[in-house]
Write an enzyme that holds these catalytic residues in place. Sequence first.
Site, mmCIF file in Angstrom:
data_model
loop_
_atom_site.group_PDB
_atom_site.id
_atom_site.type_symbol
_atom_site.label_atom_id
_atom_site.label_comp_id
_atom_site.label_asym_id
_atom_site.label_seq_id
_atom_site.Cartn_x
_atom_site.Cartn_y
_atom_site.Cartn_z
ATOM 1 N N ASN A 197 3.682 4.161 -10.488
ATOM 2 C CA ASN A 197 2.496 4.281 -11.340
ATOM 3 C C ASN A 197 1.172 4.222 -10.571
ATOM 4 O OD1 ASN A 197 0.918 3.696 -14.012
ATOM 5 N ND2 ASN A 197 0.486 1.958 -12.662
ATOM 6 N N TYR A 232 -7.202 15.944 -8.282
ATOM 7 C CA TYR A 232 -6.407 15.009 -9.087
ATOM 8 C C TYR A 232 -5.346 15.768 -9.889
ATOM 9 C CZ TYR A 232 -5.263 11.461 -12.592
ATOM 10 O OH TYR A 232 -4.594 10.587 -13.409
ATOM 11 N N THR A 251 -8.362 1.946 -19.640
ATOM 12 C CA THR A 251 -7.994 1.000 -18.580
ATOM 13 C C THR A 251 -9.231 0.700 -17.725
ATOM 14 O OG1 THR A 251 -7.521 2.688 -16.931
ATOM 15 C CG2 THR A 251 -5.721 2.136 -18.451
ATOM 16 N N ALA A 295 -6.777 7.052 -20.947
ATOM 17 C CA ALA A 295 -6.340 5.738 -21.421
ATOM 18 C C ALA A 295 -7.406 4.695 -21.101
ATOM 19 C CB ALA A 295 -5.014 5.369 -20.755
ATOM 20 N N ASP A 338 0.875 -1.174 0.000
ATOM 21 C CA ASP A 338 0.000 0.000 0.000
ATOM 22 C C ASP A 338 0.909 1.221 0.000
ATOM 23 O OD1 ASP A 338 -1.669 2.116 0.470
ATOM 24 O OD2 ASP A 338 -2.618 1.257 2.259
HETATM 25 P P1 NAD Z 1 -6.097 1.229 -12.708
HETATM 26 O O1 NAD Z 1 -7.147 1.601 -11.713
HETATM 27 O O2 NAD Z 1 -6.443 0.315 -13.844
HETATM 28 O O3 NAD Z 1 -4.826 0.642 -11.951
HETATM 29 C C1 NAD Z 1 -4.318 1.259 -10.808
HETATM 30 C C2 NAD Z 1 -3.644 0.207 -9.940
HETATM 31 O O4 NAD Z 1 -3.100 0.901 -8.809
HETATM 32 C C3 NAD Z 1 -4.618 -0.853 -9.410
HETATM 33 O O5 NAD Z 1 -4.078 -2.156 -9.610
HETATM 34 C C4 NAD Z 1 -4.723 -0.526 -7.916
HETATM 35 O O6 NAD Z 1 -4.927 -1.675 -7.101
HETATM 36 C C5 NAD Z 1 -3.361 0.114 -7.655
HETATM 37 N N1 NAD Z 1 -3.381 0.970 -6.466
HETATM 38 C C6 NAD Z 1 -4.288 1.927 -6.143
HETATM 39 N N2 NAD Z 1 -4.001 2.450 -4.944
HETATM 40 C C7 NAD Z 1 -2.865 1.820 -4.505
HETATM 41 C C8 NAD Z 1 -2.092 1.909 -3.329
HETATM 42 N N3 NAD Z 1 -2.432 2.736 -2.320
HETATM 43 N N4 NAD Z 1 -1.003 1.126 -3.218
HETATM 44 C C9 NAD Z 1 -0.668 0.255 -4.211
HETATM 45 N N5 NAD Z 1 -1.377 0.111 -5.337
HETATM 46 C C10 NAD Z 1 -2.486 0.876 -5.480
HETATM 47 O O7 NAD Z 1 -5.576 2.643 -13.247
HETATM 48 P P2 NAD Z 1 -4.765 3.107 -14.563
HETATM 49 O O8 NAD Z 1 -5.734 3.802 -15.439
HETATM 50 O O9 NAD Z 1 -3.926 2.010 -15.078
HETATM 51 O O10 NAD Z 1 -3.856 4.255 -13.901
HETATM 52 C C11 NAD Z 1 -2.483 4.052 -13.587
HETATM 53 C C12 NAD Z 1 -1.824 5.406 -13.470
HETATM 54 O O11 NAD Z 1 -2.014 6.138 -14.672
HETATM 55 C C13 NAD Z 1 -2.367 6.301 -12.351
HETATM 56 O O12 NAD Z 1 -1.288 6.985 -11.721
HETATM 57 C C14 NAD Z 1 -3.243 7.293 -13.084
HETATM 58 O O13 NAD Z 1 -3.350 8.529 -12.397
HETATM 59 C C15 NAD Z 1 -2.467 7.435 -14.374
HETATM 60 N N6 NAD Z 1 -3.246 7.930 -15.501
HETATM 61 C C16 NAD Z 1 -4.335 7.244 -15.955
HETATM 62 C C17 NAD Z 1 -5.058 7.743 -17.028
HETATM 63 C C18 NAD Z 1 -6.265 7.037 -17.563
HETATM 64 O O14 NAD Z 1 -7.023 7.657 -18.329
HETATM 65 N N7 NAD Z 1 -6.503 5.762 -17.241
HETATM 66 C C19 NAD Z 1 -4.667 8.949 -17.644
HETATM 67 C C20 NAD Z 1 -3.541 9.624 -17.144
HETATM 68 C C21 NAD Z 1 -2.841 9.088 -16.083
#
Ligand code: NAD
Length: 259
Positions: free
Chosen positions: A89, A154, A189, A187, A62
């Site tokens: 990430n 955010y 996801t 993205a 965490d």
């Molecule tokens: P996601 O929700 O698919 O994956 C995030 C992962 O982080 C999950 O597996 C979750 O369990 C883990 N996580 C969350 N809190 C945590 C903690 N306290 N400790 C350890 N793990 C933790 O999200 P994603 O879309 O793959 O996003 C990943 C990164 O990309 C993030 O930093 C997000 O801000 C960034 N991002 C995402 C987007 C988008 O549109 N999806 C755009 C720009 C940036």
Amino acid sequence: MSDSQTSSPFGRQFENLVAVVTGGASGIGLATADMLAAGGATVVALDLNPEVASPLIGVRCDVSDDASVRQAISEVVERTGGIDIVVNNAGIGAQGDVADNDDDEWSAVFGVNVFGMVRVARAALPHLRESDHAVIVNTGSVAGAVGLPQRALYSATKGAVHALTRAMAADHVDDGIRVNAVSPGTADTPWIGRLLSTAPDPAAERAALNARQPIGRLVAPDEVAAAICYLASPGAASTTGTILDVDGGLVPLRTRPRS
Ligand code: NAD
């Protein structure tokens, strides 16, 4: 086994290197972990829910809890012998204007998105200093670069990630540790899937998000992973302090609306 696990656009550049990827069990983190592993790295996904398929190694962590981070990094080093690549990430979202989130929410989101990176980097630094190929890649966001509505908290965290990336790059250039970031646009996801599922009209919301991207579609997780892997690769040894846009042109372009 996915395609990215069997072949890599980076050849075997990551052979004999150990990578940790926070948030490595989903979305961008999982795509990155798979791509690094396909390139020959030993990859540990540090995640709240570390269920990942072999050859990835899952370790519960965490990032909002310093003791959990220290324990996880120790476990990685015990199991692998060191750390060369840190992909910071893990991240969580928040919606609303500046008045919509209370102090606890501000602390919680900063606690993951910014302080989480600080904790992981702090615990990994002694091991990175021992590596001949030390690099940190942080996941930022377009929200850290332009003003998006209803994303005050955010966006503040991601602006901090971009600033922290440059400051860390300056601090650690003499340690031989490169520090870079990617700045993804929206993205495709599980995160965005969750967001869309709560919208009154998910199809219309997805269409609006697609239309906001100059390329007319969401960014693929593998496209962000490829940018992270490039920045992490030995081939990028002259690149530090860079924030690489992977946003379908959202930040740099001023296109006319499609008719
Ligand atoms: P996601 O929700 O698919 O994956 C995030 C992962 O982080 C999950 O597996 C979750 O369990 C883990 N996580 C969350 N809190 C945590 C903690 N306290 N400790 C350890 N793990 C933790 O999200 P994603 O879309 O793959 O996003 C990943 C990164 O990309 C993030 O930093 C997000 O801000 C960034 N991002 C995402 C987007 C988008 O549109 N999806 C755009 C720009 C940036």
